[in-house]
Design a protein around this motif. Structure first.
Motif, PDB file in Angstrom:
ATOM      1  N   LYS A  37       0.838  -1.205   0.000  1.00 16.42           N
ATOM      2  CA  LYS A  37       0.000   0.000   0.000  1.00 16.42           C
ATOM      3  C   LYS A  37       0.875   1.258   0.000  1.00 16.42           C
ATOM      4  CE  LYS A  37      -1.854   0.599   3.867  1.00 16.42           C
ATOM      5  NZ  LYS A  37      -2.585   0.282   5.092  1.00 16.42           N
ATOM      6  N   HIS A  38       1.963   1.222   0.756  1.00 16.01           N
ATOM      7  CA  HIS A  38       2.896   2.361   0.771  1.00 16.01           C
ATOM      8  C   HIS A  38       3.483   2.614  -0.609  1.00 16.01           C
ATOM      9  CE1 HIS A  38       3.743   2.144   5.381  1.00 16.01           C
ATOM     10  NE2 HIS A  38       2.655   2.817   5.082  1.00 16.01           N
ATOM     11  N   ARG A  39       3.862   1.510  -1.294  1.00 18.57           N
ATOM     12  CA  ARG A  39       4.437   1.661  -2.644  1.00 18.57           C
ATOM     13  C   ARG A  39       3.461   2.365  -3.559  1.00 18.57           C
ATOM     14  NH1 ARG A  39       7.969  -2.836  -3.206  1.00 18.57           N
ATOM     15  NH2 ARG A  39       9.349  -2.442  -1.453  1.00 18.57           N
ATOM     16  N   GLY A  68      -5.239  11.271   7.129  1.00 16.75           N
ATOM     17  CA  GLY A  68      -6.274  11.287   8.168  1.00 16.75           C
ATOM     18  C   GLY A  68      -6.104  10.212   9.227  1.00 16.75           C
ATOM     19  N   PHE A  69      -5.324   9.168   8.912  1.00 11.84           N
ATOM     20  CA  PHE A  69      -5.068   8.057   9.842  1.00 11.84           C
ATOM     21  C   PHE A  69      -3.566   7.803   9.789  1.00 11.84           C
ATOM     22  CE2 PHE A  69      -9.390   8.024   8.600  1.00 11.84           C
ATOM     23  CZ  PHE A  69     -10.130   7.495   9.651  1.00 11.84           C
ATOM     24  N   ALA A  70      -2.821   8.736  10.375  1.00 13.11           N
ATOM     25  CA  ALA A  70      -1.389   8.866  10.064  1.00 13.11           C
ATOM     26  C   ALA A  70      -0.522   7.758  10.657  1.00 13.11           C
ATOM     27  CB  ALA A  70      -0.892  10.225  10.544  1.00 13.11           C
ATOM     28  N   MET A  74       6.769   5.320  11.872  1.00 13.26           N
ATOM     29  CA  MET A  74       7.916   4.435  11.603  1.00 13.26           C
ATOM     30  C   MET A  74       7.556   3.005  12.045  1.00 13.26           C
ATOM     31  SD  MET A  74      10.786   5.170  10.211  1.00 13.26           S
ATOM     32  CE  MET A  74      11.443   6.792  10.504  1.00 13.26           C
ATOM     33  N   TYR A  75       8.066   2.032  11.293  1.00 18.27           N
ATOM     34  CA  TYR A  75       7.808   0.613  11.591  1.00 18.27           C
ATOM     35  C   TYR A  75       9.121  -0.164  11.510  1.00 18.27           C
ATOM     36  CZ  TYR A  75       3.115   1.988  10.064  1.00 18.27           C
ATOM     37  OH  TYR A  75       1.906   2.622   9.914  1.00 18.27           O
ATOM     38  N   VAL A  76       9.023  -1.437  11.955  1.00 19.94           N
ATOM     39  CA  VAL A  76      10.103  -2.390  11.690  1.00 19.94           C
ATOM     40  C   VAL A  76       9.501  -3.482  10.815  1.00 19.94           C
ATOM     41  CG1 VAL A  76      11.606  -4.128  12.732  1.00 19.94           C
ATOM     42  CG2 VAL A  76      11.272  -1.919  13.866  1.00 19.94           C
ATOM     43  N   GLY A  86       6.515   5.296   7.598  1.00 16.55           N
ATOM     44  CA  GLY A  86       5.055   5.276   7.481  1.00 16.55           C
ATOM     45  C   GLY A  86       4.545   6.354   6.533  1.00 16.55           C
ATOM     46  N   SER A  87       3.225   6.406   6.388  1.00 16.83           N
ATOM     47  CA  SER A  87       2.634   7.276   5.358  1.00 16.83           C
ATOM     48  C   SER A  87       2.986   8.766   5.496  1.00 16.83           C
ATOM     49  CB  SER A  87       1.124   7.065   5.281  1.00 16.83           C
ATOM     50  OG  SER A  87       0.537   7.133   6.544  1.00 16.83           O
ATOM     51  N   PRO A  88       3.108   9.347   6.705  1.00 19.55           N
ATOM     52  CA  PRO A  88       3.469  10.784   6.748  1.00 19.55           C
ATOM     53  C   PRO A  88       4.805  11.053   6.059  1.00 19.55           C
ATOM     54  CG  PRO A  88       2.693  10.051   8.888  1.00 19.55           C
ATOM     55  CD  PRO A  88       2.819   8.823   8.057  1.00 19.55           C
ATOM     56  N   ILE A 119      -3.143  13.461  11.018  1.00 20.46           N
ATOM     57  CA  ILE A 119      -4.136  13.334  12.093  1.00 20.46           C
ATOM     58  C   ILE A 119      -4.075  11.911  12.644  1.00 20.46           C
ATOM     59  CG2 ILE A 119      -6.602  13.515  12.630  1.00 20.46           C
ATOM     60  CD1 ILE A 119      -6.735  15.345  10.035  1.00 20.46           C
ATOM     61  N   GLU A 120      -4.004  11.799  13.945  1.00 13.55           N
ATOM     62  CA  GLU A 120      -3.857  10.473  14.566  1.00 13.55           C
ATOM     63  C   GLU A 120      -4.572  10.490  15.912  1.00 13.55           C
ATOM     64  OE1 GLU A 120      -2.659   7.271  13.881  1.00 13.55           O
ATOM     65  OE2 GLU A 120      -3.414   6.999  15.924  1.00 13.55           O
ATOM     66  N   ALA A 121      -5.472   9.502  16.090  1.00 12.26           N
ATOM     67  CA  ALA A 121      -6.319   9.502  17.283  1.00 12.26           C
ATOM     68  C   ALA A 121      -5.637   8.880  18.503  1.00 12.26           C
ATOM     69  CB  ALA A 121      -7.612   8.745  16.990  1.00 12.26           C
ATOM     70  N   LYS A 152      -9.476  12.649  16.165  1.00 12.01           N
ATOM     71  CA  LYS A 152     -10.096  11.749  15.186  1.00 12.01           C
ATOM     72  C   LYS A 152     -10.262  12.506  13.880  1.00 12.01           C
ATOM     73  CE  LYS A 152     -12.822   8.542  17.801  1.00 12.01           C
ATOM     74  NZ  LYS A 152     -14.104   7.901  17.871  1.00 12.01           N
ATOM     75  N   PHE A 153     -10.040  11.808  12.780  1.00 10.00           N
ATOM     76  CA  PHE A 153     -10.187  12.463  11.474  1.00 10.00           C
ATOM     77  C   PHE A 153     -11.580  13.070  11.326  1.00 10.00           C
ATOM     78  CE2 PHE A 153     -11.733  12.151   7.082  1.00 10.00           C
ATOM     79  CZ  PHE A 153     -10.954  13.170   6.541  1.00 10.00           C
ATOM     80  N   GLN A 154     -12.608  12.310  11.737  1.00 11.79           N
ATOM     81  CA  GLN A 154     -13.980  12.776  11.578  1.00 11.79           C
ATOM     82  C   GLN A 154     -14.177  14.147  12.246  1.00 11.79           C
ATOM     83  OE1 GLN A 154     -12.785   9.876  12.709  1.00 11.79           O
ATOM     84  NE2 GLN A 154     -14.413   8.412  13.127  1.00 11.79           N
ATOM     85  N   ASP A 155     -13.480  14.345  13.373  1.00  7.36           N
ATOM     86  CA  ASP A 155     -13.663  15.601  14.107  1.00  7.36           C
ATOM     87  C   ASP A 155     -12.866  16.745  13.495  1.00  7.36           C
ATOM     88  OD1 ASP A 155     -15.241  14.127  15.749  1.00  7.36           O
ATOM     89  OD2 ASP A 155     -13.682  13.793  17.273  1.00  7.36           O
ATOM     90  N   LEU A 178      -7.027   8.079   3.554  1.00  5.75           N
ATOM     91  CA  LEU A 178      -7.873   7.705   4.699  1.00  5.75           C
ATOM     92  C   LEU A 178      -7.709   6.211   4.967  1.00  5.75           C
ATOM     93  CD1 LEU A 178     -10.967   9.928   3.778  1.00  5.75           C
ATOM     94  CD2 LEU A 178      -8.984  10.485   5.213  1.00  5.75           C
ATOM     95  N   ASP A 179      -6.633   5.937   5.707  1.00  2.00           N
ATOM     96  CA  ASP A 179      -6.179   4.560   5.902  1.00  2.00           C
ATOM     97  C   ASP A 179      -6.736   4.006   7.207  1.00  2.00           C
ATOM     98  OD1 ASP A 179      -4.738   2.227   5.653  1.00  2.00           O
ATOM     99  OD2 ASP A 179      -2.840   3.109   6.312  1.00  2.00           O
ATOM    100  N   GLN A 180      -8.042   3.841   7.231  1.00  2.00           N
ATOM    101  CA  GLN A 180      -8.672   3.338   8.459  1.00  2.00           C
ATOM    102  C   GLN A 180      -8.354   1.844   8.623  1.00  2.00           C
ATOM    103  OE1 GLN A 180     -12.955   3.521   8.027  1.00  2.00           O
ATOM    104  NE2 GLN A 180     -12.881   2.845   5.906  1.00  2.00           N
ATOM    105  N   LYS A 184     -15.524   1.512   9.290  1.00  2.00           N
ATOM    106  CA  LYS A 184     -16.585   2.375   9.809  1.00  2.00           C
ATOM    107  C   LYS A 184     -16.133   3.769  10.254  1.00  2.00           C
ATOM    108  CE  LYS A 184     -16.491   0.712  14.540  1.00  2.00           C
ATOM    109  NZ  LYS A 184     -16.043   1.957  15.142  1.00  2.00           N
ATOM    110  N   GLU A 185     -14.835   4.053  10.119  1.00  2.00           N
ATOM    111  CA  GLU A 185     -14.359   5.354  10.616  1.00  2.00           C
ATOM    112  C   GLU A 185     -14.588   6.490   9.617  1.00  2.00           C
ATOM    113  OE1 GLU A 185     -12.962   5.998  13.732  1.00  2.00           O
ATOM    114  OE2 GLU A 185     -13.654   3.949  14.085  1.00  2.00           O
ATOM    115  N   VAL A 186     -14.771   6.116   8.342  1.00  2.00           N
ATOM    116  CA  VAL A 186     -14.951   7.174   7.334  1.00  2.00           C
ATOM    117  C   VAL A 186     -16.321   6.987   6.672  1.00  2.00           C
ATOM    118  CG1 VAL A 186     -13.949   8.334   5.344  1.00  2.00           C
ATOM    119  CG2 VAL A 186     -12.465   7.002   6.857  1.00  2.00           C
TER     120      VAL A 186
END
Ligand code: SAM
Length: 438
Positions: A37-39, A68-70, A74-76, A86-88, A119-121, A152-155, A178-180, A184-186
């Motif tokens: 998905k990142h690619r 919206g769902f940041a 960073m990951y391993v 990560g996406s940001p 944005i990150e909840a 929350k992105f919605q807010d 919008l990577d929920q 149901k978040e979007v």
């Protein structure tokens, strides 16, 4: 238990399709299918910038990128143990690379005025993102061009839309990722609002189709939940039990309805749905690109063709690919292979697409005495086809060679080859054929 040890409420667990990430103790593990998905995001952003700055006289490009769902930034990698951005960071790096590539050969450099909303909840994810952005040298931009929100992105959505309207009043140029986790978040009306207020906005939505189906299968899918997500009409007045009893492949039935309802309710003119398959066998999800312009869709379709290792698109290759949209062989005990019904973005699929278009396009053209323009053919049928504009052009070129159609330019001259075809050219039945028919 390790890094996934944090507890979730039972209600939230029910909706979790994938193991939630946890940035409490540093970067979390990421699986290969999330990297796919990142690619795609990366390739899409690169193609997006290239397409936007094609005019030589342009000197400023105003754009807002919304994650919206940041996540935690960073990951391993689960297999290689390497650090993965990560996406940001994908957004930030894509802009930096585009700025370099776009301006390296230009006499008049383009000023890319890009603002970011991350944005990150979740508190841990948000704090981790803040830290890695600062560690990565972006500290001074936070609060300026980077808006980092623990929310929350919605807010936040209304405020973000207002910001973009002020910044780009003419077109509201923006991309919303919008990577929920689930589905149901979007809610669909929120996406509809983005498109109604920002004509040039594009949305890349993750939709956890497997978890939606599992939830439905467990008998938990209620009308109230569907109303909340803004897709009330999927069940068409029936219960899941009734659908299961009457439809041979109820999963397919629900998926087709779900897809159509979702894109209609989101109010986008153009869309591409693609499966991302979890090789471990469950947790497949859709990545849906929604936009208001067929050119934006074509850029995304090209990206899919370029990344064929990651995507399987179930459907036919011609203009009717959604007849079996969402077909998933994993759920069909009779069918274990992919090649018969699955559509993959590879060379075989490319030639299958051209063959199918070679059949479908003449039908469209012959249906109308005046034929139709190449632009109209593409814009009015591309949502139903995995083919890119380049593939359409190749097919029309073939039909031209075979004298199955003629292509007439606006001055009345005939086109001789695929390369010459322009959007305003009219594709018509050949005059000889018309004589023969009359
Ligand atoms: C799939 S992960 C995001 C991964 C990230 N986009 C990436 O590619 O690196 C989903 C994230 O959304 C966060 N989240 C969940 N619900 C949210 C909401 N309503 N608004 C904003 N963030 C939310 C979760 O805490 C999690 O970090």
């Amino acid at each position: 238990m390790g890094r996934y040890a944090h507890t979730l409420s039972p209600h939230l667990k029910e909706h979790m399709p994938r193991k939630p990430y946890n940035w409490k103790n540093g970067p979390d593990l990421i699986q290969q299918h999330s990297i796919a998905k990142h690619r795609i995001l990366q390739s899409y952003l690169a193609a997006y910038f290239r397409t936007l700055v094609s005019s030589p006289n342009q000197d400023v490009l105003r754009l807002t990128l919304v994650d919206g769902f940041a996540g935690g930034g960073m990951y391993v990698h689960n297999d290689t143990q390497e650090l993965v951005k990560g996406s940001p960071f994908i957004f930030l790096d894509a802009t930096r690379e585009a700025e370099f590539l776009i301006n390296k050969d230009r006499r008049k450099p383009i000023d890319l005025q890009v603002d970011y909303f991350f944005i990150e909840a979740d508190h841990h994810a948000y704090s981790h993102l803040d830290k890695v952005l600062r560690d990565g040298g972006h500290g001074e931009r936070i609060g300026n061009t980077i808006q980092l929100r623990h929310a929350k992105f919605q807010d936040e959505a209304d405020g973000v839309i207002e910001f973009i309207k002020r910044k780009s009043p003419k077109n509201g140029r923006s991309i919303f990722a919008l990577d929920q986790y689930g589905y149901k978040e979007v809610p669909a009306p929120l996406i509809r609002k983005i498109f109604s207020q920002l004509p040039s906005a594009e949305v890349i939505l993750t939709f956890g189709v497997d978890s939606f189906l599992n939830y439905a299968s467990d008998g938990k899918l209620t009308q109230a939940l569907l109303d909340d997500i803004g897709i009330p009409d999927i069940l068409q007045g029936r219960t899941i039990e009734e659908i299961k009893n009457s439809e041979k492949d109820w999963r397919l039935f629900i998926q087709s309805g779900l897809y159509r309802t979702l894109v209609t309710r989101c109010g986008a003119k153009h869309f591409t749905p693609f499966f991302i398959r979890n090789r471990k066998g469950h947790g497949d999800y859709w990545l849906i690109h929604l936009s208001q312009h067929h050119r934006a869709r074509d850029v995304m379709i090209e990206v899919h063709w370029d990344n064929n290792n990651y995507f399987i698109h179930y459907g036919g290759p011609g203009l009717d690919m959604f007849q079996i949209v969402g077909y998933d062989p994993e759920h069909d005990a009779q069918h274990k292979g992919q090649s018969e019904l699955g559509f993959e973005f590879d060379d075989i699929a490319r030639s299958a697409s051209i063959t199918a278009l070679n059949e479908h396009i003449p039908r469209r053209v012959y249906a109308n005495d005046e034929g139709l323009s190449f632009g109209e053919l593409f814009a009015t049928t591309c949502n139903d086809s995995p083919a890119s504009a380049a593939i359409y052009r190749e097919s029309v070129g073939f039909l031209l060679e075979q004298k199955i159609v003629e292509v007439i330019n606006p001055d009345g001259g005939k086109r001789r080859s695929a390369q010459q075809i322009k959007p305003n050219d009219q594709i018509v039945a050949p005059s000889q054929r018309q004589l023969f028919l009359s």
